[in-house]
Every structure is written in C-alpha cells, then in structure tokens.
Write a protein that holds these residues in place. Structure first.
Motif, mmCIF file in Angstrom:
data_model
loop_
_atom_site.group_PDB
_atom_site.id
_atom_site.type_symbol
_atom_site.label_atom_id
_atom_site.label_comp_id
_atom_site.label_asym_id
_atom_site.label_seq_id
_atom_site.Cartn_x
_atom_site.Cartn_y
_atom_site.Cartn_z
ATOM 1 N N LYS A 185 1.195 -1.203 -0.227
ATOM 2 C CA LYS A 185 0.382 -0.168 -0.129
ATOM 3 C C LYS A 185 0.661 1.223 0.404
ATOM 4 O O LYS A 185 0.367 1.739 -0.560
ATOM 5 N N GLN A 188 4.235 2.986 -3.829
ATOM 6 C CA GLN A 188 3.147 4.258 -4.780
ATOM 7 C C GLN A 188 4.421 4.679 -5.770
ATOM 8 O O GLN A 188 5.205 5.983 -5.630
ATOM 9 N N GLN A 220 8.776 7.764 -4.647
ATOM 10 C CA GLN A 220 8.571 7.055 -4.111
ATOM 11 C C GLN A 220 7.237 8.454 -4.012
ATOM 12 O O GLN A 220 7.581 9.033 -3.479
ATOM 13 N N LEU A 248 1.743 7.872 -12.010
ATOM 14 C CA LEU A 248 2.038 6.629 -11.474
ATOM 15 C C LEU A 248 1.809 5.166 -12.484
ATOM 16 O O LEU A 248 1.559 5.310 -13.200
ATOM 17 N N LYS A 250 1.227 2.509 -11.132
ATOM 18 C CA LYS A 250 0.242 1.468 -10.405
ATOM 19 C C LYS A 250 -1.166 1.989 -11.241
ATOM 20 O O LYS A 250 -2.150 1.207 -11.159
#
Length: 252
Positions: A185, A188, A220, A248, A250
């Motif tokens: 979590k 990132q 990050q 990003l 993801k």
C-alpha cells in the motif's frame, strides 16, 4: 436461451482475442521493420482497448527506447516489471534506458532488523502469506483435536507441541501478510515525465526550490495535497512535485 447467450459471449471473446493477437503481430512486424513510430501507434491502440500484459508494456517500452523517449520507455519497462518482476529481458533493457537519464541518485540501502524483516516479507506476496496462515491454522486445529481425543501420553505430548508450533507459525505468517499488505500500500512508484521539474520544499509555487529532477527518474509518492505530490528519492531526499510532472506506475 441462456446457453445461446453464453455461446455468443464466448464467441465474441474469442473473436476479440484473435483480433488483439493479430494487431499485436502487426505491431511486432512494423517494429522489426524499423518502423518504430507506427509500431508504437499500434501497440498504444491495443492498450487503449483495455489489453494489459507484460509483453505489451515491454514492446511499448522498446519502441519508445528506439525513438529516444526517455521517460516513456522507463515508465513502460517499470510497468512490465510490475507484472513480471524477475524477467531478465526487461531488467536488461531497463538498465540501458536508465543510462539515458540525467539524475544520478545513490540508493541508500536498508540496514539492521528492518531490512531482515522486509526481506523475509518479500519472499511472498500478501495473498500467499494469507493462504499459508490459513493452512497453518487448519493444521493446528486438526492436531489439537488429535491431542484432545488421544489417550496415549506420548502422542498427546507430540501433537500438543506440534500443534503449538503450527499456531506460532500461523501467527508469524499472518504478521508477514499484514506487513506485506502495508508495504504494498505504501509502495506508490512514479516516473518523472517533465523534462526538468523544480521540486519544492512545500506544496506551493512560492516555496523555495529543494532540488531539480529530470525525465525518467523514479520516485516514491508518499503524500498528496491538491495538485501536488510529496515524493521521496532512493537517497532519502524529499520534496513536492506538481501532479502533471509525474505518472504513477500502478495506474493500469
């Protein structure tokens, strides 16, 4: 009526898969012929249709690399790595792509107990740790039942110790599962897409400049405020960057 509907859906899915494969092969042919721009357009059109795979991201990255697009090539290599973390071809090509970047950021290695815990946690992903913990709990229950109903002293002693061991292992696996979930979590990653970006000390344009970053650098994201993102580098430096300057990894 339902079997006909299911058959129709199956045939439609098969047709879409076949068309996707054909488009992918056409893009590969264009790439092999040296027509990287048109190949990239074909790969991108496949991506826009909702297709996602390590192979597709890898080929998009290769096309960008051939066109000297620094940030996009690294971005798509990194996305391919998210799906295939240990692929040698991806790791090899991303190393070449990173040689085109300007920023030289020294990675500060983790040390001590936290490094050992993180290394142990990363042996498996969250869902696998969770499955292992469930299996260990089941084994604990089964052995405890054997212990409870057994008449033999030696068997009771053995099953009690073994069941207790499985329970301890289950708790360890569960803690690794939660730790893995937390790490995932927090993870990132993003790639800087701006040719040059001023990293601010605070999330506003009037604040002082902390440092500069250039396209292709991996960061990050640790926080978001309005149209700013707080980033952390591999060397520990932190600052604020405009949302539009990064992408990003993801976001699929």
């Amino acid at each position: 009526m339902r079997p006909i509907l299911y058959l129709f859906i199956f045939l439609l899915g098969t047709l879409s898969f076949a068309q996707g494969n054909k488009a992918f092969e056409q893009a590969n042919t264009l790439y092999n012929e040296g027509n990287y721009t048109e190949a990239l357009n074909r790969y991108t059109s496949i991506l826009e249709e909702g297709e996602h795979s390590a192979e597709l991201y890898y080929n998009i990255a290769n096309a960008h690399y051939k066109l000297n697009h620094i940030a996009p090539s690294i971005y798509y290599y990194e996305k391919a790595l998210l799906l295939k973390p240990n692929d040698k071809d991806i790791l090899n090509n991303i190393a070449f792509a990173k040689n085109m970047t300007i920023d030289d950021i020294e990675v500060v290695p983790e040390v001590g107990f936290s490094r050992l815990i993180k290394k142990a946690t990363n042996i498996m992903v969250f869902d696998k740790w969770a499955k292992v913990s469930v299996v260990l709990v089941i084994l604990f229950v089964l052995l405890f039942l054997v212990y409870y109903f057994s008449q033999s002293t030696s068997k009771k002693r053995f099953t009690f110790i073994t069941s207790l061991s499985f329970l301890i292992l289950a708790l360890i696996a569960l803690s690794f599962a939660f730790n893995s979930y937390g790490l995932e979590k927090k993870n990132q990653p993003a790639i800087v897409f701006a040719q040059e970006s001023q990293i601010k000390s605070e999330p506003n344009l009037r604040s002082t400049e902390a440092f500069k970053l250039h396209e292709g650098t991996k960061v990050q994201v640790v926080d978001t405020v309005s149209n700013w993102k707080k980033i952390k580098l591999a060397d520990g430096k932190m600052g604020w960057i405009l949302n539009d300057d990064i992408k990003l990894l993801k976001d699929f």
